[in-house]
Design a protein around this motif. Structure first.
Motif, PDB file in Angstrom:
ATOM      1  N   UNK A   7       3.692   2.487 -11.818  1.00 45.89           N
ATOM      2  CA  UNK A   7       3.299   1.901 -13.106  1.00 45.89           C
ATOM      3  C   UNK A   7       3.528   0.402 -13.032  1.00 45.89           C
ATOM      4  N   UNK A   8       2.511  -0.353 -13.375  1.00 47.36           N
ATOM      5  CA  UNK A   8       2.576  -1.804 -13.257  1.00 47.36           C
ATOM      6  C   UNK A   8       2.100  -2.438 -14.559  1.00 47.36           C
ATOM      7  N   UNK A   9       3.052  -2.986 -15.323  1.00 51.63           N
ATOM      8  CA  UNK A   9       2.721  -3.660 -16.577  1.00 51.63           C
ATOM      9  C   UNK A   9       2.675  -5.162 -16.345  1.00 51.63           C
ATOM     10  N   UNK A  10       1.749  -5.845 -16.991  1.00 48.39           N
ATOM     11  CA  UNK A  10       1.636  -7.293 -16.831  1.00 48.39           C
ATOM     12  C   UNK A  10       2.889  -7.979 -17.352  1.00 48.39           C
ATOM     13  N   UNK A  63      -5.039  -6.310  -6.277  1.00 58.29           N
ATOM     14  CA  UNK A  63      -5.933  -6.850  -7.308  1.00 58.29           C
ATOM     15  C   UNK A  63      -7.373  -6.375  -7.154  1.00 58.29           C
ATOM     16  N   UNK A  64      -7.775  -5.980  -5.947  1.00 53.81           N
ATOM     17  CA  UNK A  64      -9.171  -5.647  -5.706  1.00 53.81           C
ATOM     18  C   UNK A  64      -9.657  -4.445  -6.511  1.00 53.81           C
ATOM     19  N   UNK A  65      -8.819  -3.409  -6.622  1.00 55.09           N
ATOM     20  CA  UNK A  65      -9.285  -2.157  -7.205  1.00 55.09           C
ATOM     21  C   UNK A  65      -8.647  -1.821  -8.550  1.00 55.09           C
ATOM     22  N   UNK A  66      -7.885  -2.722  -9.122  1.00 53.52           N
ATOM     23  CA  UNK A  66      -7.222  -2.386 -10.385  1.00 53.52           C
ATOM     24  C   UNK A  66      -7.865  -3.131 -11.550  1.00 53.52           C
ATOM     25  N   UNK A  67      -7.845  -2.503 -12.700  1.00 51.95           N
ATOM     26  CA  UNK A  67      -8.406  -3.112 -13.902  1.00 51.95           C
ATOM     27  C   UNK A  67      -7.378  -3.042 -15.030  1.00 51.95           C
ATOM     28  N   UNK A  79      -1.463  -2.928 -19.059  1.00 52.36           N
ATOM     29  CA  UNK A  79      -1.066  -2.335 -17.784  1.00 52.36           C
ATOM     30  C   UNK A  79      -2.223  -2.491 -16.789  1.00 52.36           C
ATOM     31  N   UNK A  80      -1.861  -2.492 -15.514  1.00 50.84           N
ATOM     32  CA  UNK A  80      -2.862  -2.413 -14.461  1.00 50.84           C
ATOM     33  C   UNK A  80      -3.051  -0.941 -14.088  1.00 50.84           C
ATOM     34  N   UNK A  81      -4.311  -0.502 -14.016  1.00 49.85           N
ATOM     35  CA  UNK A  81      -4.614   0.865 -13.603  1.00 49.85           C
ATOM     36  C   UNK A  81      -5.737   0.827 -12.568  1.00 49.85           C
ATOM     37  N   UNK A  82      -5.805   1.861 -11.737  1.00 54.01           N
ATOM     38  CA  UNK A  82      -6.861   1.931 -10.730  1.00 54.01           C
ATOM     39  C   UNK A  82      -8.221   2.133 -11.397  1.00 54.01           C
ATOM     40  N   UNK A  83      -9.223   1.428 -10.889  1.00 58.38           N
ATOM     41  CA  UNK A  83     -10.588   1.603 -11.379  1.00 58.38           C
ATOM     42  C   UNK A  83     -11.215   2.776 -10.624  1.00 58.38           C
ATOM     43  N   UNK A 190      -1.772   5.249 -14.689  1.00 65.02           N
ATOM     44  CA  UNK A 190      -1.766   5.071 -16.133  1.00 65.02           C
ATOM     45  C   UNK A 190      -0.525   5.753 -16.708  1.00 65.02           C
ATOM     46  N   UNK A 191       0.320   5.016 -17.431  1.00 69.79           N
ATOM     47  CA  UNK A 191       1.529   5.633 -17.996  1.00 69.79           C
ATOM     48  C   UNK A 191       1.177   6.627 -19.097  1.00 69.79           C
ATOM     49  N   UNK A 192       2.086   7.536 -19.362  1.00 71.05           N
ATOM     50  CA  UNK A 192       1.865   8.507 -20.436  1.00 71.05           C
ATOM     51  C   UNK A 192       2.004   7.820 -21.790  1.00 71.05           C
ATOM     52  N   UNK A 193       1.534   8.476 -22.817  1.00 67.92           N
ATOM     53  CA  UNK A 193       1.633   7.914 -24.177  1.00 67.92           C
ATOM     54  C   UNK A 193       3.090   7.668 -24.552  1.00 67.92           C
ATOM     55  N   UNK A 194       3.971   8.613 -24.164  1.00 71.82           N
ATOM     56  CA  UNK A 194       5.394   8.465 -24.479  1.00 71.82           C
ATOM     57  C   UNK A 194       5.982   7.241 -23.776  1.00 71.82           C
TER      58      UNK A 194
END
Length: 526
Positions: A7-10, A63-67, A79-83, A190-194
């Protein structure tokens, strides 16, 4: 090879570049690389060769594949997530410079591409291959450009230089310029809602405590600054920024021009003021050009102009897991009111040393640190207010960024890299940015402005040339002395002449200095 997710948050600083973006304030950076294909196999590089080269280097950066995954109402930083729909070919396009294919048309084309927003729904980067550069003086026949745009929330100057080195080769045979990663990059999950709610609540609750702690850290410096202002011991212009044409609202229509100098010439110039650095010389040349430009327009203020200079805040080892932004900034008076070029250089030298010693430029550093502890929803709201042209603060007259680059010859697909330029965002109240990337013994002064603010950008390029010539030919006088004693109390920073560079120059080679357009067409841009 097993691939683990994370999990990667800005960070707050990365997210800030998202919050301040608007239709007129785009916050991506763009690098322009010029290649001579004569060294490539068969003397030619095809578009599909460039695509395949990038496909092989996809693992150098996450950075190439994350959105982005933004939260409703920006309740916390994104958050950064895989595209899952990532398509490399959708990020690399191809075109040809329109006739007559000269320097002026090239600058127009570069500015127009820089003025377009990135697609914020997919990974925040793209490449644009531009051919047809045969009528530009200083460029080899068959040369082509690669315009690489990356959002500033994804990368800064230092990590951008590392990214570029990683897609480059050190010989025409394709040997990577730096070691490539041996393990596959972990996917951003993608992190869970919780998890999202827990992080948002925790950030909102703990931010006031962290903010107070950060303020306490700066309390002595704040108190000292306040005492100087109350007693009148501080100079009247210490925190003042004179009003200029650059302190105006910007439009979506950007301008670009550039000129390149021999880096050895700047190294010689710094010797004219004892203990001056390459960065001081860069500021002195910019100051001299602005003095000449504003004098021509009868707009030169009596007070010195003020520049913001980014400062690398990364660790000395340079080892950072996240390729995002990690910069601070300092505000510097560039003494545009001093006529003598060497006296101006000496004054800039003293000012930069004092600023590095934390004797000035306090506000920029405080805001950089405090922004880390402001909740996402608050930062997003404040950023939108500050980017409104009615409320934009007047922090400086311009920004000057000097990011040292590799000092060896680089290649890509066997083609030799000959020139390099950089473009960065503007902002309301700061309509001039001068980026000065260095590469293989040259340094390019890239000018980024607004069509309304600087319609005669070619003239400013000429002013840079004249300021360079003026400082190069100036003779030192007795008035130029060593730095002030106050500066000498600062911890001396190691200086190799052009800052901390990624490579050592291994051999003296003939250099191609930047094109000086033959055409003197003063008509307005298309």
């Amino acid at each position: 090879m097993n691939e683990q997710s994370n999990i990667n948050q800005l960070s707050a600083q990365d997210a800030q570049f998202l919050y301040i973006q608007s239709a007129t304030n785009l916050t991506h950076v763009m690098a322009v690389y010029i290649y001579d294909p004569s060294t490539a196999p068969g003397g030619k590089v095809r578009f599909k060769d460039i695509i395949e080269h990038m496909r092989k280097r996809m693992d150098i950066s996450p950075m190439f594949k994350r959105k982005l995954y933004r939260l409703p109402l920006d309740i916390d930083h994104p958050y950064w997530v895989e595209d899952e729909h990532f398509d490399l070919e959708a990020h690399i396009s191809h075109s040809r410079l329109p006739e007559p294919g000269d320097w002026r048309q090239f600058c127009i084309h570069v500015a127009r591409h820089h003025s377009k927003p990135l697609d914020m729904n997919r990974p925040l980067w793209d490449m644009y291959v531009l051919e047809g550069l045969d009528n530009i003086p200083g460029y080899a026949k068959g040369s082509y450009a690669i315009l690489t745009r990356i959002h500033h929330s994804t990368i800064d100057g230092v990590s951008g230089a590392h990214f570029f080195a990683a897609i480059s080769d050190k010989d025409p045979d394709g040997t990577p310029a730096i070691p490539l990663p041996k393990t596959k990059i972990a996917a951003n999950a993608l992190p869970t809602t919780a998890e999202i709610l827990n992080r948002a609540i925790n950030s909102t609750v703990t931010s006031p405590v962290k903010l107070t702690q950060a303020l306490m850290k700066f309390a002595p410096a704040l108190l000292s600054s306040a005492q100087k202002n109350l007693t009148g011991s501080a100079e009247k212009t210490e925190s003042g920024v004179p009003q200029t044409r650059f302190n105006a609202a910007v439009t979506p229509h950007k301008m670009f021009d550039a000129i390149t100098f021999d880096l050895d010439e700047l190294k010689k110039m710094r010797l004219k003021a004892p203990e001056a650095t390459i960065n001081d010389v860069v500021l002195a040349i910019c100051s001299g050009a602005l003095r000449r430009y504003l004098t021509k327009h009868k707009e030169l203020p009596e007070e010195p102009l003020v520049a913001v200079a980014p400062v690398n805040a990364r660790s000395r080892s340079g080892e950072e897991s996240n390729p995002g932004t990690n910069i601070s900034a300092m505000t510097i008076k560039i003494w545009s009111n001093i006529a003598d070029p060497i006296e101006r250089l000496a004054a800039i030298r003293d000012t930069t040393r004092e600023t590095k010693a934390a004797k000035s430029g306090l506000s920029a550093r405080i805001m950089t640190d405090l922004s880390k502890h402001i909740p996402g929803v608050t930062m997003a709201g404040v950023s939108r207010i500050l980017t409104d042209e009615r409320f934009a603060p007047k922090m400086s007259n311009l920004m000057v960024s000097n990011v040292p680059g590799p000092q060896i010859q680089l290649y890509m697909n066997g083609a030799k890299l000959t020139h390099q330029y950089g473009l960065a965002p503007l902002a309301h109240g700061m309509g001039l940015f001068i980026a000065t990337p260095s590469y293989n013994g040259t340094i390019s002064f890239s000018i980024i402005s607004d069509r309304k603010i600087m319609p005669d950008i070619e003239f400013f390029r000429e002013c840079l040339q004249k300021a360079f010539d003026e400082l190069r030919d100036a003779k030192p006088s007795e008035v130029v002395k060593k730095p002030k004693k106050a500066s000498e109390t600062a911890k001396k920073q190691p200086d190799s002449g052009d800052g901390s560079v990624m490579y050592r120059r291994v051999a003296k080679k003939p250099r191609t200095v930047a094109p000086k357009p033959v055409s003197r067409d003063k008509s307005k841009r298309n």
